[in-house]
Design a protein around this motif. Structure first.
Motif, PDB file in Angstrom:
ATOM      1  N   LYS A 259      37.639   0.955   5.878  1.00  0.00           N
ATOM      2  CA  LYS A 259      36.671   0.905   6.987  1.00  0.00           C
ATOM      3  C   LYS A 259      37.373   0.508   8.280  1.00  0.00           C
ATOM      4  CE  LYS A 259      32.301   0.910   8.430  1.00  0.00           C
ATOM      5  NZ  LYS A 259      32.385   0.456   9.809  1.00  0.00           N
ATOM      6  N   LEU A 260      38.307  -0.420   8.201  1.00  0.00           N
ATOM      7  CA  LEU A 260      39.062  -0.849   9.375  1.00  0.00           C
ATOM      8  C   LEU A 260      39.854   0.309   9.969  1.00  0.00           C
ATOM      9  CD1 LEU A 260      40.006  -3.289  11.125  1.00  0.00           C
ATOM     10  CD2 LEU A 260      41.873  -3.580   9.478  1.00  0.00           C
ATOM     11  N   ALA A 261      40.544   1.058   9.114  1.00  0.00           N
ATOM     12  CA  ALA A 261      41.330   2.200   9.582  1.00  0.00           C
ATOM     13  C   ALA A 261      40.421   3.278  10.170  1.00  0.00           C
ATOM     14  CB  ALA A 261      42.153   2.770   8.426  1.00  0.00           C
ATOM     15  N   TRP A 262      39.312   3.545   9.502  1.00  0.00           N
ATOM     16  CA  TRP A 262      38.342   4.548   9.960  1.00  0.00           C
ATOM     17  C   TRP A 262      37.798   4.200  11.344  1.00  0.00           C
ATOM     18  CZ3 TRP A 262      36.079   9.158   8.641  1.00  0.00           C
ATOM     19  CH2 TRP A 262      34.811   9.426   9.143  1.00  0.00           C
ATOM     20  N   ASP A 263      37.352   2.964  11.513  1.00  0.00           N
ATOM     21  CA  ASP A 263      36.796   2.545  12.807  1.00  0.00           C
ATOM     22  C   ASP A 263      37.839   2.632  13.916  1.00  0.00           C
ATOM     23  OD1 ASP A 263      34.330   2.056  11.677  1.00  0.00           O
ATOM     24  OD2 ASP A 263      34.625  -0.108  11.472  1.00  0.00           O
ATOM     25  N   SER A 264      39.060   2.228  13.612  1.00  0.00           N
ATOM     26  CA  SER A 264      40.118   2.270  14.620  1.00  0.00           C
ATOM     27  C   SER A 264      40.428   3.708  15.034  1.00  0.00           C
ATOM     28  CB  SER A 264      41.378   1.595  14.071  1.00  0.00           C
ATOM     29  OG  SER A 264      42.396   1.560  15.049  1.00  0.00           O
ATOM     30  N   MET A 265      40.511   4.614  14.054  1.00  0.00           N
ATOM     31  CA  MET A 265      40.810   6.012  14.356  1.00  0.00           C
ATOM     32  C   MET A 265      39.697   6.676  15.157  1.00  0.00           C
ATOM     33  SD  MET A 265      41.900   9.155  11.809  1.00  0.00           S
ATOM     34  CE  MET A 265      40.419   9.081  10.783  1.00  0.00           C
ATOM     35  N   LEU A 266      38.453   6.527  14.706  1.00  0.00           N
ATOM     36  CA  LEU A 266      37.343   7.207  15.379  1.00  0.00           C
ATOM     37  C   LEU A 266      37.062   6.627  16.756  1.00  0.00           C
ATOM     38  CD1 LEU A 266      35.721   9.626  14.238  1.00  0.00           C
ATOM     39  CD2 LEU A 266      37.032   8.411  12.515  1.00  0.00           C
ATOM     40  N   GLU A 267      37.144   5.306  16.885  1.00  0.00           N
ATOM     41  CA  GLU A 267      36.937   4.724  18.205  1.00  0.00           C
ATOM     42  C   GLU A 267      38.071   5.119  19.150  1.00  0.00           C
ATOM     43  OE1 GLU A 267      37.181   0.304  19.768  1.00  0.00           O
ATOM     44  OE2 GLU A 267      35.189   0.683  18.885  1.00  0.00           O
ATOM     45  N   GLY A 268      39.286   5.217  18.621  1.00  0.00           N
ATOM     46  CA  GLY A 268      40.411   5.656  19.444  1.00  0.00           C
ATOM     47  C   GLY A 268      40.191   7.053  19.997  1.00  0.00           C
ATOM     48  N   ILE A 269      39.627   7.933  19.174  1.00  0.00           N
ATOM     49  CA  ILE A 269      39.334   9.291  19.641  1.00  0.00           C
ATOM     50  C   ILE A 269      38.263   9.264  20.721  1.00  0.00           C
ATOM     51  CG2 ILE A 269      38.263  11.474  18.949  1.00  0.00           C
ATOM     52  CD1 ILE A 269      39.770  11.163  16.286  1.00  0.00           C
ATOM     53  N   GLU A 270      37.211   8.463  20.505  1.00  0.00           N
ATOM     54  CA  GLU A 270      36.161   8.393  21.531  1.00  0.00           C
ATOM     55  C   GLU A 270      36.705   7.841  22.842  1.00  0.00           C
ATOM     56  OE1 GLU A 270      31.682   6.651  22.435  1.00  0.00           O
ATOM     57  OE2 GLU A 270      32.619   6.247  20.487  1.00  0.00           O
ATOM     58  N   LYS A 271      37.548   6.835  22.762  1.00  0.00           N
ATOM     59  CA  LYS A 271      38.141   6.288  23.983  1.00  0.00           C
ATOM     60  C   LYS A 271      38.983   7.335  24.707  1.00  0.00           C
ATOM     61  CE  LYS A 271      38.382   1.376  22.727  1.00  0.00           C
ATOM     62  NZ  LYS A 271      39.285   0.262  22.336  1.00  0.00           N
ATOM     63  N   ALA A 272      39.728   8.128  23.947  1.00  0.00           N
ATOM     64  CA  ALA A 272      40.556   9.167  24.557  1.00  0.00           C
ATOM     65  C   ALA A 272      39.687  10.228  25.232  1.00  0.00           C
ATOM     66  CB  ALA A 272      41.464   9.806  23.509  1.00  0.00           C
ATOM     67  N   VAL A 273      38.576  10.590  24.591  1.00  0.00           N
ATOM     68  CA  VAL A 273      37.654  11.559  25.186  1.00  0.00           C
ATOM     69  C   VAL A 273      37.052  10.990  26.469  1.00  0.00           C
ATOM     70  CG1 VAL A 273      35.425  12.716  24.895  1.00  0.00           C
ATOM     71  CG2 VAL A 273      37.114  12.757  23.048  1.00  0.00           C
ATOM     72  N   ALA A 274      36.622   9.728  26.423  1.00  0.00           N
ATOM     73  CA  ALA A 274      36.038   9.098  27.615  1.00  0.00           C
ATOM     74  C   ALA A 274      37.058   9.044  28.745  1.00  0.00           C
ATOM     75  CB  ALA A 274      35.543   7.696  27.273  1.00  0.00           C
ATOM     76  N   ALA A 275      38.306   8.717  28.423  1.00  0.00           N
ATOM     77  CA  ALA A 275      39.355   8.685  29.449  1.00  0.00           C
ATOM     78  C   ALA A 275      39.616  10.075  30.006  1.00  0.00           C
ATOM     79  CB  ALA A 275      40.635   8.102  28.851  1.00  0.00           C
ATOM     80  N   MET A 276      39.522  11.106  29.151  1.00  0.00           N
ATOM     81  CA  MET A 276      39.795  12.477  29.587  1.00  0.00           C
ATOM     82  C   MET A 276      38.755  12.977  30.581  1.00  0.00           C
ATOM     83  SD  MET A 276      42.159  14.684  29.301  1.00  0.00           S
ATOM     84  CE  MET A 276      43.028  14.023  27.871  1.00  0.00           C
ATOM     85  N   LEU A 277      37.596  12.327  30.639  1.00  0.00           N
ATOM     86  CA  LEU A 277      36.577  12.718  31.616  1.00  0.00           C
ATOM     87  C   LEU A 277      37.040  12.478  33.050  1.00  0.00           C
ATOM     88  CD1 LEU A 277      33.403  11.362  29.796  1.00  0.00           C
ATOM     89  CD2 LEU A 277      34.034  13.759  30.108  1.00  0.00           C
ATOM     90  N   VAL A 278      38.057  11.657  33.228  1.00  0.00           N
ATOM     91  CA  VAL A 278      38.637  11.486  34.560  1.00  0.00           C
ATOM     92  C   VAL A 278      39.306  12.781  35.006  1.00  0.00           C
ATOM     93  CG1 VAL A 278      40.404  10.247  35.890  1.00  0.00           C
ATOM     94  CG2 VAL A 278      38.969   9.014  34.239  1.00  0.00           C
ATOM     95  N   SER A 279      39.968  13.461  34.073  1.00  0.00           N
ATOM     96  CA  SER A 279      40.677  14.703  34.388  1.00  0.00           C
ATOM     97  C   SER A 279      39.794  15.939  34.266  1.00  0.00           C
ATOM     98  CB  SER A 279      41.884  14.858  33.451  1.00  0.00           C
ATOM     99  OG  SER A 279      42.766  13.763  33.574  1.00  0.00           O
ATOM    100  N   VAL A 280      38.802  15.875  33.391  1.00  0.00           N
ATOM    101  CA  VAL A 280      37.856  16.992  33.194  1.00  0.00           C
ATOM    102  C   VAL A 280      36.451  16.409  33.297  1.00  0.00           C
ATOM    103  CG1 VAL A 280      37.196  18.926  31.711  1.00  0.00           C
ATOM    104  CG2 VAL A 280      39.532  18.034  31.603  1.00  0.00           C
ATOM    105  N   PRO A 281      35.927  16.259  34.519  1.00  0.00           N
ATOM    106  CA  PRO A 281      34.668  15.512  34.714  1.00  0.00           C
ATOM    107  C   PRO A 281      33.433  16.154  34.104  1.00  0.00           C
ATOM    108  CG  PRO A 281      35.909  15.745  36.776  1.00  0.00           C
ATOM    109  CD  PRO A 281      36.537  16.658  35.794  1.00  0.00           C
ATOM    110  N   ASN A 282      33.413  17.491  34.015  1.00  0.00           N
ATOM    111  CA  ASN A 282      32.197  18.169  33.548  1.00  0.00           C
ATOM    112  C   ASN A 282      32.514  19.225  32.493  1.00  0.00           C
ATOM    113  OD1 ASN A 282      30.196  16.948  35.493  1.00  0.00           O
ATOM    114  ND2 ASN A 282      31.596  17.896  36.969  1.00  0.00           N
ATOM    115  N   PRO A 283      32.957  18.805  31.328  1.00  0.00           N
ATOM    116  CA  PRO A 283      33.287  19.782  30.292  1.00  0.00           C
ATOM    117  C   PRO A 283      32.046  20.489  29.757  1.00  0.00           C
ATOM    118  CG  PRO A 283      33.328  17.577  29.365  1.00  0.00           C
ATOM    119  CD  PRO A 283      33.144  17.416  30.855  1.00  0.00           C
ATOM    120  N   ARG A 284      32.138  21.793  29.548  1.00  0.00           N
ATOM    121  CA  ARG A 284      31.039  22.517  28.926  1.00  0.00           C
ATOM    122  C   ARG A 284      30.801  22.025  27.498  1.00  0.00           C
ATOM    123  NH1 ARG A 284      29.304  27.604  30.883  1.00  0.00           N
ATOM    124  NH2 ARG A 284      30.469  28.324  32.718  1.00  0.00           N
ATOM    125  N   GLU A 285      31.924  21.727  26.816  1.00  0.00           N
ATOM    126  CA  GLU A 285      31.848  21.364  25.410  1.00  0.00           C
ATOM    127  C   GLU A 285      32.972  20.396  25.057  1.00  0.00           C
ATOM    128  OE1 GLU A 285      30.626  25.246  22.921  1.00  0.00           O
ATOM    129  OE2 GLU A 285      32.424  25.534  24.149  1.00  0.00           O
TER     130      GLU A 285
END
Length: 382
Positions: A259-285
């Motif tokens: 569970k610890l590994a799962w939470d770290s991996m999935l939250e890391g992906i969400e954080k990366a997506v949220a950070a990427m909104l700086v470079s791609v502010p309005n993604p279609r998908e």
């Protein structure tokens, strides 16, 4: 008629996707571990696709478009270890002695490329994300991995896929792409049909199944002596103690470390997506691909976490593609475009031919100058 082959050397499987006039005409998937033990398996598999106009060969961290015929045979091995794998033969041999699968794969890739050279195969190596002129220079500073060649290639497939589904020109394509492979995860940003940013497998904000991804510099300082083998460790396998992917997923709700590994991996992906909104502010998908997202629990969790940013869907496959991963299909599209086939306009739009340099060109730490002095030249007179 244009016939090309894309080869994606994944951590778990090595996939070959052949295109004839832009359409899949043959596919093959090999176990990477088997190829690592017997590289001739890949060479024999390539024969099933011949004749070929171009092969996009295993390109690792990527380089500007470089043809195998341009590289002198006497320096090919060192060149490949240095620029494609970002390591040395000595480091890989040391990791092999310790039993790391990733090191066996690296060694096999070198042997395969050497044999391709001897057989005069029409091979080219292709860029990673960091080499592209569409990525602003300031985003490249002190990075080597913003997305390896396979991650760049699946972005190409994504641009084609969204353009086709929405019936829009490449210039209107916009998405954030998540690639979750057996070893590494990555998140890339595509704006107006061009790659503009990326978190590569070694710079992601959370672990992959195999790799630890980013590391606190204090951790690096404490460890002191890092080796290439360390890239292959520290991920969910190390955290959970589960080396089998399916077992790891099945134990997420039963085992604290899973569970610890799962939470770290999935939250890391969400954080990366949220950070990427700086470079791609309005993604279609938000598009997802890779071995892990074929598992319903992973895909459902991604959709749950990321739907608030944009609609989430899997990257579409090429027509007639049945067994090869999305990355291999992307490799094949790049090959077709470079060979002036159906996808030439796409490759030109994404400026892949205009990629420049190597993955270590943007590191400004003073110690990198010591390394650069020891490197085999990247360019050769032909």
């Amino acid at each position: 008629m244009v016939r090309v082959l894309g080869i994606d050397p994944g951590t778990k499987s090595l996939d070959l996707c052949g295109l004839e006039d832009g359409k899949v005409y043959h596919e093959k998937s090999l176990e990477t571990a088997e190829v690592a033990r017997n590289p001739s398996l890949l060479i024999n598999a390539i024969k099933e696709f011949e004749p070929l106009d171009l092969i996009t060969g295993p390109s690792g961290y990527g380089v500007e478009v470089t043809y195998l015929s341009e590289i002198p045979e006497e320096v090919l091995e060192e060149w490949y270890y240095t620029y494609i794998l970002l390591t040395t033969k000595e480091n890989v041999e040391k990791a092999i002695r310790k039993g790391f699968l990733g090191a066996f794969i690296y060694y096999a890739m070198v042997q395969i490329v050497k044999e391709m050279k001897q057989k005069d195969m029409p091979v080219c190596f292709i860029p990673g994300v960091i080499h592209l002129p569409t990525v602003p220079l300031h985003r490249k500073i002190n990075k080597a991995d913003m997305g390896t060649a396979d991650k760049m290639s699946v972005c190409v497939l994504g641009v084609y896929d969204q353009s086709r589904r929405f019936n829009i020109p490449y210039s209107e394509v916009s998405f954030i792409l998540i690639e979750m492979g057996f070893g590494y995860n990555a998140v890339m940003g595509i704006d107006r049909g061009r790659i503009v940013d990326g978190f590569g497998g070694t710079t992601m904000l959370g672990p992959g199944f195999l790799t630890m991804s980013y590391a606190d510099q204090e951790v690096i300082q404490l460890v002191g002596n890092w080796e290439k083998a360390d890239i292959f460790t520290g991920g969910c396998i190390s955290i959970s103690g589960k080396e089998d992917l399916e077992e790891f997923i099945n134990y997420v709700e039963k085992d604290q470390n899973c569970k610890l590994a799962w939470d770290s991996m999935l939250e890391g992906i969400e954080k990366a997506v949220a950070a990427m909104l700086v470079s791609v502010p309005n993604p279609r998908e938000i598009l997802v691909s890779g071995r892990l997202v074929r598992i319903s629990k992973v895909y459902n969790e991604l959709t749950k976490r990321l739907a608030k940013y944009a609609p989430v869907r899997k990257v579409g496959q090429l027509e007639n593609a049945k067994i090869t991963k999305e990355t291999a299909q992307g490799y094949a599209i790049v090959a077709d475009g470079l060979a002036n086939g159906k996808f030439k306009d796409l490759i030109d739009w994404m400026k892949i031919r205009r990629a420049k340099g190597t993955a270590i060109d943007y590191i400004y730490h003073p110690k990198i100058s010591i390394i650069r002095k020891k490197l085999v030249p990247f360019k050769f007179k032909t």
